[in-house]
Design a protein around this motif. Structure first.
Motif, PDB file in Angstrom:
ATOM      1  N   ARG A 119       0.827  -1.206   0.000  1.00 52.86           N
ATOM      2  CA  ARG A 119       0.000   0.000   0.000  1.00 52.86           C
ATOM      3  C   ARG A 119       0.867   1.264   0.000  1.00 52.86           C
ATOM      4  O   ARG A 119       0.627   2.193  -0.772  1.00 52.86           O
ATOM      5  CB  ARG A 119      -0.912  -0.007   1.226  1.00 52.86           C
ATOM      6  N   GLU A 120       1.890   1.289   0.861  1.00 52.26           N
ATOM      7  CA  GLU A 120       2.736   2.478   0.952  1.00 52.26           C
ATOM      8  C   GLU A 120       3.610   2.652  -0.285  1.00 52.26           C
ATOM      9  O   GLU A 120       3.952   3.770  -0.653  1.00 52.26           O
ATOM     10  CB  GLU A 120       3.601   2.415   2.210  1.00 52.26           C
ATOM     11  N   ASN A 121       3.972   1.563  -0.942  1.00 54.35           N
ATOM     12  CA  ASN A 121       4.734   1.680  -2.183  1.00 54.35           C
ATOM     13  C   ASN A 121       3.892   2.299  -3.292  1.00 54.35           C
ATOM     14  O   ASN A 121       4.368   3.146  -4.044  1.00 54.35           O
ATOM     15  CB  ASN A 121       5.259   0.311  -2.622  1.00 54.35           C
ATOM     16  N   ILE A 122       2.645   1.882  -3.396  1.00 49.04           N
ATOM     17  CA  ILE A 122       1.764   2.471  -4.411  1.00 49.04           C
ATOM     18  C   ILE A 122       1.477   3.927  -4.068  1.00 49.04           C
ATOM     19  O   ILE A 122       1.432   4.796  -4.946  1.00 49.04           O
ATOM     20  CB  ILE A 122       0.455   1.662  -4.518  1.00 49.04           C
ATOM     21  N   ARG A 123       1.339   4.210  -2.781  1.00 50.48           N
ATOM     22  CA  ARG A 123       0.978   5.553  -2.339  1.00 50.48           C
ATOM     23  C   ARG A 123       2.204   6.460  -2.187  1.00 50.48           C
ATOM     24  O   ARG A 123       2.070   7.615  -1.783  1.00 50.48           O
ATOM     25  CB  ARG A 123       0.239   5.444  -0.997  1.00 50.48           C
ATOM     26  N   TYR A 124       3.378   5.969  -2.531  1.00 54.30           N
ATOM     27  CA  TYR A 124       4.622   6.707  -2.284  1.00 54.30           C
ATOM     28  C   TYR A 124       4.599   8.103  -2.902  1.00 54.30           C
ATOM     29  O   TYR A 124       5.003   9.078  -2.276  1.00 54.30           O
ATOM     30  CB  TYR A 124       5.805   5.908  -2.842  1.00 54.30           C
ATOM     31  N   ALA A 125       4.159   8.212  -4.148  1.00 49.12           N
ATOM     32  CA  ALA A 125       4.168   9.507  -4.843  1.00 49.12           C
ATOM     33  C   ALA A 125       2.901  10.310  -4.589  1.00 49.12           C
ATOM     34  O   ALA A 125       2.792  11.454  -5.044  1.00 49.12           O
ATOM     35  CB  ALA A 125       4.347   9.296  -6.345  1.00 49.12           C
ATOM     36  N   ALA A 126       1.933   9.723  -3.889  1.00 47.82           N
ATOM     37  CA  ALA A 126       0.687  10.430  -3.567  1.00 47.82           C
ATOM     38  C   ALA A 126       0.302  10.086  -2.133  1.00 47.82           C
ATOM     39  O   ALA A 126      -0.610   9.283  -1.891  1.00 47.82           O
ATOM     40  CB  ALA A 126      -0.425  10.029  -4.537  1.00 47.82           C
ATOM     41  N   ALA A 170       2.329   5.145 -10.473  1.00 46.26           N
ATOM     42  CA  ALA A 170       2.186   6.287 -11.385  1.00 46.26           C
ATOM     43  C   ALA A 170       0.716   6.645 -11.588  1.00 46.26           C
ATOM     44  O   ALA A 170       0.349   7.824 -11.650  1.00 46.26           O
ATOM     45  CB  ALA A 170       2.844   5.964 -12.726  1.00 46.26           C
ATOM     46  N   ILE A 171      -0.134   5.643 -11.668  1.00 43.05           N
ATOM     47  CA  ILE A 171      -1.553   5.876 -11.941  1.00 43.05           C
ATOM     48  C   ILE A 171      -2.253   6.532 -10.760  1.00 43.05           C
ATOM     49  O   ILE A 171      -3.123   7.396 -10.933  1.00 43.05           O
ATOM     50  CB  ILE A 171      -2.227   4.541 -12.317  1.00 43.05           C
ATOM     51  N   VAL A 172      -1.870   6.164  -9.526  1.00 45.22           N
ATOM     52  CA  VAL A 172      -2.580   6.667  -8.354  1.00 45.22           C
ATOM     53  C   VAL A 172      -2.443   8.178  -8.211  1.00 45.22           C
ATOM     54  O   VAL A 172      -3.266   8.826  -7.561  1.00 45.22           O
ATOM     55  CB  VAL A 172      -2.072   5.948  -7.073  1.00 45.22           C
ATOM     56  N   ARG A 173      -1.451   8.775  -8.854  1.00 40.16           N
ATOM     57  CA  ARG A 173      -1.291  10.231  -8.773  1.00 40.16           C
ATOM     58  C   ARG A 173      -2.364  10.957  -9.571  1.00 40.16           C
ATOM     59  O   ARG A 173      -2.603  12.148  -9.351  1.00 40.16           O
ATOM     60  CB  ARG A 173       0.095  10.637  -9.274  1.00 40.16           C
ATOM     61  N   ASN A 174      -2.953  10.265 -10.546  1.00 36.29           N
ATOM     62  CA  ASN A 174      -4.097  10.815 -11.283  1.00 36.29           C
ATOM     63  C   ASN A 174      -3.754  12.136 -11.978  1.00 36.29           C
ATOM     64  O   ASN A 174      -4.521  13.098 -11.957  1.00 36.29           O
ATOM     65  CB  ASN A 174      -5.283  11.023 -10.331  1.00 36.29           C
ATOM     66  N   THR A 175      -2.575  12.176 -12.615  1.00 38.29           N
ATOM     67  CA  THR A 175      -2.170  13.382 -13.340  1.00 38.29           C
ATOM     68  C   THR A 175      -2.644  13.312 -14.789  1.00 38.29           C
ATOM     69  O   THR A 175      -3.010  12.246 -15.293  1.00 38.29           O
ATOM     70  CB  THR A 175      -0.640  13.532 -13.317  1.00 38.29           C
ATOM     71  N   LEU A 176      -2.587  14.458 -15.468  1.00 40.30           N
ATOM     72  CA  LEU A 176      -3.055  14.530 -16.853  1.00 40.30           C
ATOM     73  C   LEU A 176      -1.949  14.240 -17.858  1.00 40.30           C
ATOM     74  O   LEU A 176      -2.215  14.141 -19.059  1.00 40.30           O
ATOM     75  CB  LEU A 176      -3.660  15.910 -17.126  1.00 40.30           C
TER      76      LEU A 176
END
Length: 640
Positions: A494-501, A553-559
């Motif tokens: 969880r924390e690895n996916i959430r690292y950038a967000a 990368a996807i969890v950041r939800n950038t354009l």
């Protein structure tokens, strides 16, 4: 052979160098002031408490010598001030020629209690001061390390492309620790040693001015000795630190590449390299310590000769029963003439003063090592980041239209361009595949979009705004990237996916995992999303690690989304499923795919074929197969 081994061999073939002089050493020490200043109040408190404890030690020694040596052993009368302080009868202990046996026996208990009380105060006080000093020094070290890691992170890719990871670790962990040593060995201990030396000289002066002058002049050859040895010590300490830094880099490289080493049965060769590097580091450390110890031995011999001469003089004065110099002042403590008690007191202070000289020369020798270590730290702190915000930079506006490269040229090494004249446009809602032979600058192009480096010429714009005119933080917050290296941390899934967000909810994390086709294998892990991955997540397959990086990368939800070889480690079936989900999720976004796989290229709206640092062809996959011989040859080579 590794870079570390090359460094070791080159260092072995060259003489140690000293690029510092006394002025430069002093400048390095003074530059630590911004890190020390916030703790100044605590440092002064520590010095004050240490001084009080030291004075209590001198007082205790003087009292015990008077009681035990003058009173109990020599049966001589005591000083009036001491007798009054302990509430003893002056008629028995002062106004007599010699002390009676009963009086001497009665002094045993005050002597014992004095020793016990002062020893207890000294032990407890020293322990408390030690822990207090550790807390102070680690606070200072922490400040320097935080600034150092910030400065390292601020450097561009061009810097990190030529820097050794192990060297940075050594500077951060070992060299920076010298800032704590500098407080102890350049500020606190020298002040205390100088204080003991001056107190000892002043104390001895009251017994004999000649003794005091001799102690003062004894400092002259010691100062010359320190000056003579300093350049040699600095050169050898630098060599030792550079060798150990090279060894650290080699170890880091070996641990990181352990799978390759074992798979190629290369353990013996690596062990031989380690033996060579380790012996080189040991030899450099030995030479530096030998010189430091040689300095100490010579200083000890000079100081020892001085002490022996002074003690011989004091013994002669005691044999003659000569008057002490400050008779009226010392009479209060029972030291009116030279005798065994007077000799013991003066000898103790002489030894303390001479010992302080020895401590000072030892501190000076260690200070050369500290200067070298801190000099290596300031080499990093003096680096100016290549990537900084312009004074007029503004936050990046929400992405709407296009990303454009206009005549971009870039090279990591001056005169050797990696990219030459790169120009293209990627619109919102499009997927752009960047393909080409290895080493042609595909990943470098996306690094420029993230401002991990700046173009040597040309510009990169987002919605017509040069990215150098927006703040770096806002730019990187507006772009997501799934890196080719699949770097994960020893945290939970969880924390690895959430690292950038960091603010992403558990639901956001789960949604990102589903888009990356990672949800199924995550749920099969022992604790699901709360499973700790361990260092570099080696228990996961390459494909699983790649999907976690994609989810991050996807969890950041950038354009704007950059996918660097997003399916390289996936099987064909999983690849198609991942690409289908990502393409559906990315509708309306600007997506860049860096890839070699044709199945991935076919998902793109537009293909940029990069060759020899430039765009050799651009268009859809099908159009390029018909219109570009170079692209067609590339595809045929990939198909085999």
């Amino acid at each position: 052979m590794t870079d570390a081994l090359h460094l070791s061999e080159s260092a072995a073939g060259s003489a140690p160098r000293d690029n510092l002089d006394f002025r430069r050493v002093l400048q390095i020490f003074l530059r630590t002031w911004p890190f020390i200043r916030p703790s100044l109040r605590h440092i002064l408190g520590f010095i004050g408490c240490s001084a009080v404890l030291g004075l209590l030690g001198i007082l205790a020694t003087t009292i015990l010598i008077a009681f035990a040596t003058t009173g109990i052993m020599a049966a001589k009368p005591l000083g009036s001030a001491l007798v009054a302080a302990y509430g003893l009868d002056p008629a028995i202990y002062v106004d007599v020629e010699t002390l009676s046996d009963e009086a001497r026996l009665a002094l045993t208990w005050p002597t014992l209690w004095t020793a016990v009380v002062f020893t207890a105060i000294g032990v407890v006080g020293a322990a408390l001061l030690y822990y207090y000093s550790v807390w102070i020094f680690q606070q200072i070290n922490q400040r320097m390390r935080v600034v150092l890691i910030d400065r390292l992170q601020a450097q561009s890719l061009a810097y990190h492309a030529s820097a050794q990871t192990g060297d940075a670790i050594y500077r951060l962990y070992q060299d920076s620790a010298m800032v704590t040593a500098i407080i102890r060995f350049v500020l606190v201990e020298p002040l205390m040693a100088i204080g003991r030396y001056l107190v000892g000289v002043a104390f001895v002066f009251m017994f004999s001015p000649l003794l005091a002058l001799t102690l003062l002049f004894a400092a002259v050859p010691i100062i010359w000795l320190g000056r003579y040895f300093s350049p040699k010590l600095r050169a050898e300490f630098r060599a030792a630190r550079e060798r150990n830094s090279a060894l650290t880099s080699w170890i880091q490289e070996s641990v990181q590449g352990i799978r390759v080493i074992k798979a190629t049965a290369n353990e013996r060769h690596r062990s031989m390299q380690f033996d060579s590097l380790s012996l080189a580091a040991l030899g450099a450390a030995f030479r530096s310590r030998f010189s430091l110890n040689l300095l100490g031995i010579i200083a000890f011999a000079l100081i020892g000769a001085t002490v022996v001469a002074l003690q011989a003089y004091m013994a002669a004065m005691s044999h003659q029963g000569a008057d002490v110099f400050a008779r009226d002042l010392l009479l209060a403590f029972g030291f009116a003439v030279w005798n065994f008690g007077t000799y013991s007191a003066a000898s103790a202070r002489t030894g303390d003063a001479a010992g302080s000289l020895g401590a000072l020369i030892s501190i000076w020798g260690r200070a050369q090592d500290m200067a070298i270590g801190l000099g290596r730290v300031f080499e990093i702190l003096d680096l100016e980041p290549d990537i900084v915000d312009r004074e007029t930079a503004t936050p990046l506006a929400p992405f709407e239209q296009e990303v454009r490269f206009e005549g971009v040229r870039f090279g990591y090494i001056p005169g050797k361009p990696v990219l030459s004249g790169i120009s293209f446009t990627a619109n919102a809602g499009s997927v752009t595949a960047i393909v080409g032979p290895t080493g042609t600058g595909k990943s470098t192009m996306m690094s420029l979009l993230l401002r991990l480096a700046d173009p040597d010429s040309g510009r990169v714009t987002i919605d017509g705004v040069d990215i150098r005119d927006v703040t770096v933080d806002s730019l990187r917050h507006g772009i997501s990237i799934a890196t080719q290296e699949n770097i994960l941390f020893s945290e939970t899934v969880r924390e690895n996916i959430r690292y950038a967000a960091p603010d992403a909810s558990d639901e956001d994390v789960a949604d990102a995992a589903r888009v990356a086709c990672a949800d199924e294998f995550i749920e099969r892990l022992p604790q699901g999303y709360d499973t700790a991955l361990g260092e570099r997540a080696t228990k996961l397959s390459s494909g699983q690690r790649q999907r976690l990086v994609l989810a991050r990368a996807i969890v950041r939800n950038t354009l704007i989304l950059i996918l660097d070889e997003p399916t390289a480690a996936l099987d064909a079936e999983t690849e198609l499923e991942v690409l289908a989900r990502v393409k559906a999720w990315a509708a309306g976004r600007c997506v860049f795919l860096i890839t070699h796989r044709l199945s991935t290229v076919r998902q793109a709206h537009r293909v940029l074929y990069v060759r020899n640092g430039g765009i050799a062809a651009a268009g859809s996959h099908d159009d390029l197969l018909e219109s570009s011989d170079a692209y067609r040859a590339f595809v045929e080579a990939e198909i085999g």
